[in-house]
Write an enzyme that holds these catalytic residues in place. Structure first.
Site, PDB file in Angstrom:
ATOM      1  N   ARG B 191       0.140   3.670  -5.577  1.00  0.00           N
ATOM      2  CA  ARG B 191      -0.993   4.052  -4.725  1.00  0.00           C
ATOM      3  C   ARG B 191      -1.581   5.396  -5.138  1.00  0.00           C
ATOM      4  O   ARG B 191      -2.779   5.633  -4.977  1.00  0.00           O
ATOM      5  CB  ARG B 191      -0.568   4.055  -3.252  1.00  0.00           C
ATOM      6  CG  ARG B 191      -0.370   2.620  -2.709  1.00  0.00           C
ATOM      7  CD  ARG B 191       0.205   2.607  -1.318  1.00  0.00           C
ATOM      8  NE  ARG B 191      -0.677   3.180  -0.313  1.00  0.00           N
ATOM      9  CZ  ARG B 191      -1.528   2.470   0.432  1.00  0.00           C
ATOM     10  NH1 ARG B 191      -1.624   1.182   0.275  1.00  0.00           N
ATOM     11  NH2 ARG B 191      -2.277   3.064   1.326  1.00  0.00           N
ATOM     12  N   GLY B 220       6.861  12.886   1.195  1.00  0.00           N
ATOM     13  CA  GLY B 220       6.241  13.907   2.031  1.00  0.00           C
ATOM     14  C   GLY B 220       7.197  14.542   3.036  1.00  0.00           C
ATOM     15  O   GLY B 220       7.005  15.695   3.441  1.00  0.00           O
ATOM     16  N   CYS B 292      -3.633   4.652  12.172  1.00  0.00           N
ATOM     17  CA  CYS B 292      -4.586   3.589  12.512  1.00  0.00           C
ATOM     18  C   CYS B 292      -3.893   2.533  13.370  1.00  0.00           C
ATOM     19  O   CYS B 292      -4.063   1.335  13.181  1.00  0.00           O
ATOM     20  CB  CYS B 292      -5.243   2.994  11.280  1.00  0.00           C
ATOM     21  SG  CYS B 292      -4.119   2.457  10.014  1.00  0.00           S
TER      22      CYS B 292
END
Ligand code: SAM
Lengths: 269, 366
Positions: B191, B220, B292
């Site tokens: 990605r 992360g 989302c």
């Protein structure tokens, strides 16, 4: 034997067959009122121009014999001028066939006035639809009579469309034949049915029953989905806004259009 | 037979729907049916204008009846503010009472995102490259621009985009041309590649140099150990149940039975990512958390816990920054969930089928 322009005003006939005359006076004789006769004569002249007067008279006669009164005859013919072109023998044959299908006096006449087009449909076509309803959809004879009586337009809907609608309601909505008949399903277009059902389904208010006929929610009755006006359906049954339904119908139309294209694309390959 | 067509018994999209019916039916109550049908119907896009492209067919978009919702919102709000003194007094009073008095949101005029009007279901044409190979616009959920706007970058800021791929939000941030240095990270190598491609298709090479942009593929959650107290702005756009995708696509679906464990551990991962983002921000710096999904567990609960843990474990004090001004500005374009106790949420609606996007903004006090 064409009428000369001057003769056309009063009579358009072969002089050797006075019985087949179509004139205002002959219309009066048949029982039309003055203004009906006028209106009728004019509209026949307009529609058919150089018409076969004998044919017109036989159509009128057939409708009278069926038991329609003059204003009903006028109504039927205004709605469906094609009836003038149908041969008397065919008319009789079609009427007889409808009787055989169980349309008793009263309902037969109502049907002809309401949907005169039924008499333009060949017996063979009606037979095919009846056979389809019986064999593919497993409606009983009585149910088929009722379908014809309540929604005679089924005979012209086209088998593909009809099959699709039946399967949609049967499999997707889980509705049995008796209820379809009771709610006059066949009066509604596939599009209307699909729009309303899909709207409810995506809002979470309608579930396809499982094999045992069970759902985890209570589906609204078909009657309350179809036999209510749009406002009642949207705000009452679906508890939504008209704006949402408006957008949804456009979206769904596009979805189906694209799905159809895709499928025809697959078939083509 | 057409309708009895054979489908797998429990496709992930179905499982997702069952799951959402059960949780959102309760959490969102009467809002749920309208959101549900919107999620199950075609979504709308926004066209994020590429300021670097010479083929920005703005005129073409405008002819089609599109409008830039960002600048429209700004104009609209300043007009309303002038006209309705009373109501703005009330909201000021409320903001003060909350101790959250905010300077009005500013944003770069370079940031433009076109949308079709409410109820208009037309679609954008795919963007075309100009003579330099740069595309005129990037199609994305218009509500995805909101976290970028909420981040409120100032001239010269250093920014970390902790979960950046495929790059829509990084791209939006770079469009402002305010950022001095952007670090775009995503743990997925494939990605991250996609992210690079996106940036290269939209931004001229001279702006993608090593001293302005760094693209990395780290986990992360470990960021706090790499780089503490470093960024003016941090965007933490975490992986989530991606509600819309989960309902519509069986491929790569997190509700696939085989991914149940991964799905259940999402809130924990989200919490760790947000905490890492908080630690990476400098004192006084601002963090935007976004998802989302509509899920309370993945939204408000994560933020709550992060605030708590930041204080407990890292002695970092945070302030929740109200996003009411943003909501006010864009309420004509999006439907926002009413009365969230923490953050704001764009909820899908058939006439404005954007979202779901949840966002919450934090400021580091220490
Ligand atoms: C919602 S997407 C980000 C979308 C992106 N911000 C955009 O606007 O295009 C979440 C991303 O988080 C990444 N991700 C998942 N776990 C991660 C981790 N531990 N560290 C960093 N990124 C992670 C996924 O690869 C995925 O690309």
């Amino acid at each position: 034997q064409t009428a000369t322009p001057s003769a056309q005003h009063n009579q358009v006939i072969s002089p050797d067959k006075p019985a087949a005359e179509l004139s205002v006076s002959s219309l009066l004789d048949m029982g039309f009122t003055d203004s009906q006769a006028r209106h009728f004569y004019d509209s026949v002249s307009n529609v058919r121009g150089r018409r076969d007067a004998k044919q017109v008279v036989s159509t009128l006669t057939a409708l009278f014999v069926l038991g329609l009164n003059p204003s009903s005859v006028q109504l039927a013919l205004d709605k469906c001028p094609e009836l003038y072109t149908v041969k008397e023998a065919q008319l009789q044959q079609r009427i007889a066939h409808l009787r055989k299908l169980g349309l008793v006096e009263g309902s037969l006449q109502r049907m002809v006035v309401h949907y005169p087009k039924i008499l333009t449909v060949p017996v063979k076509t009606v037979k095919n639809v009846v056979q389809f309803l019986r064999q593919k959809c497993l409606f009983t004879t009585q149910q088929i009579t009722e379908i014809l009586r309540e929604s005679p337009a089924v005979v012209l809907e086209g088998q593909d469309q009809l099959e699709y609608k039946f399967q949609y309601v049967y499999f997707r909505m889980g509705i049995k034949q008796a209820e379809m008949v009771r709610c006059r399903l066949f009066r509604f277009s596939l599009k209307e049915v699909r729009n309303r059902h899909a709207f409810l389904e995506r809002r979470g208010f309608y579930q396809t029953p499982d094999k045992k006929g069970q759902t985890t929610i209570i589906n609204p009755k078909l009657d309350s989905i179809l036999n209510v006006d749009q406002d009642t359906f949207v705000t009452g049954v679906a508890q939504a806004s008209l704006e949402e339904y408006d957008v949804f119908q456009r979206l769904l139309a596009r979805e189906w259009k694209e799905k159809d294209l895709e499928q025809s694309g697959i078939k083509a390959h | 037979e057409k309708w009895a067509a054979t489908r797998p018994k429990h496709p992930p999209t179905r499982l997702a729907l069952q799951h959402f019916d059960a949780t959102y039916g309760t959490e969102l109550g009467s809002l749920w049916p309208s959101i549900r049908i919107a999620l199950l119907s075609e979504k709308k896009y926004g066209a994020l204008i590429n300021v670097f492209s010479s083929d920005v067919s703005l005129a073409e978009l405008q002819v089609q009846g599109c409008r830039d919702f960002i600048n429209d919102g700004v104009v609209q709000t300043s007009f309303e503010g002038g006209a309705k003194n009373e109501s703005s007094d009330v909201s000021m009073a409320k903001a003060e009472a909350d101790g959250l008095q905010e300077s009005p949101l500013q944003h770069s005029p370079n940031l433009q995102c076109f949308v079709f009007q409410r109820g208009d279901i037309r679609r954008f044409k795919p963007a075309r490259p100009d003579q330099f190979g740069l595309f005129g616009y990037y199609l994305m959920d218009a509500a995805s621009v909101l976290p970028c706007l909420a981040l409120d970058v100032k001239d010269g800021d250093t920014v970390l985009d902790l979960c950046a791929a495929p790059g829509g939000k990084s791209l939006a941030l770079l469009q402002t041309q305010l950022i001095r240095f952007l670090c775009a990270n995503d743990s997925s190598v494939s990605r991250t590649k996609r992210l690079k491609q996106v940036l290269q298709s939209y931004i001229p090479k001279q702006f993608l140099t090593e001293d302005t942009l760094r693209i990395t593929s780290f986990d992360g959650t470990m960021w706090g150990e790499i780089e503490k107290n470093a960024f003016d702005r941090v965007l933490v756009d975490v992986p989530c149940t991606t509600d819309r995708h989960s309902l519509m696509e069986d491929d790569n679906n997190i509700f696939n039975k085989s991914r149940t464990g991964e799905r259940r551990s999402l809130p924990q991962l989200q919490l760790e990512l947000l905490l890492a983002g908080i630690i990476a921000a400098c004192p006084g710096g601002e963090i935007v958390y976004s998802t989302c999904t509509l899920s309370l567990n993945q939204n408000q609960s994560v933020v709550e816990q992060a605030i708590h843990l930041a204080q407990e474990q890292h002695n970092i004090h945070l302030q929740v920054v109200s996003l009411r001004p943003l909501v006010q500005m864009f309420k004509n374009t999006f439907h926002f969930a009413p009365e969230l106790h923490l953050g704001e949420m764009v909820i899908p609606h058939l006439a404005a089928n954007f979202g779901p996007i949840y966002l919450c903004k934090l400021r580091r006090l220490t």
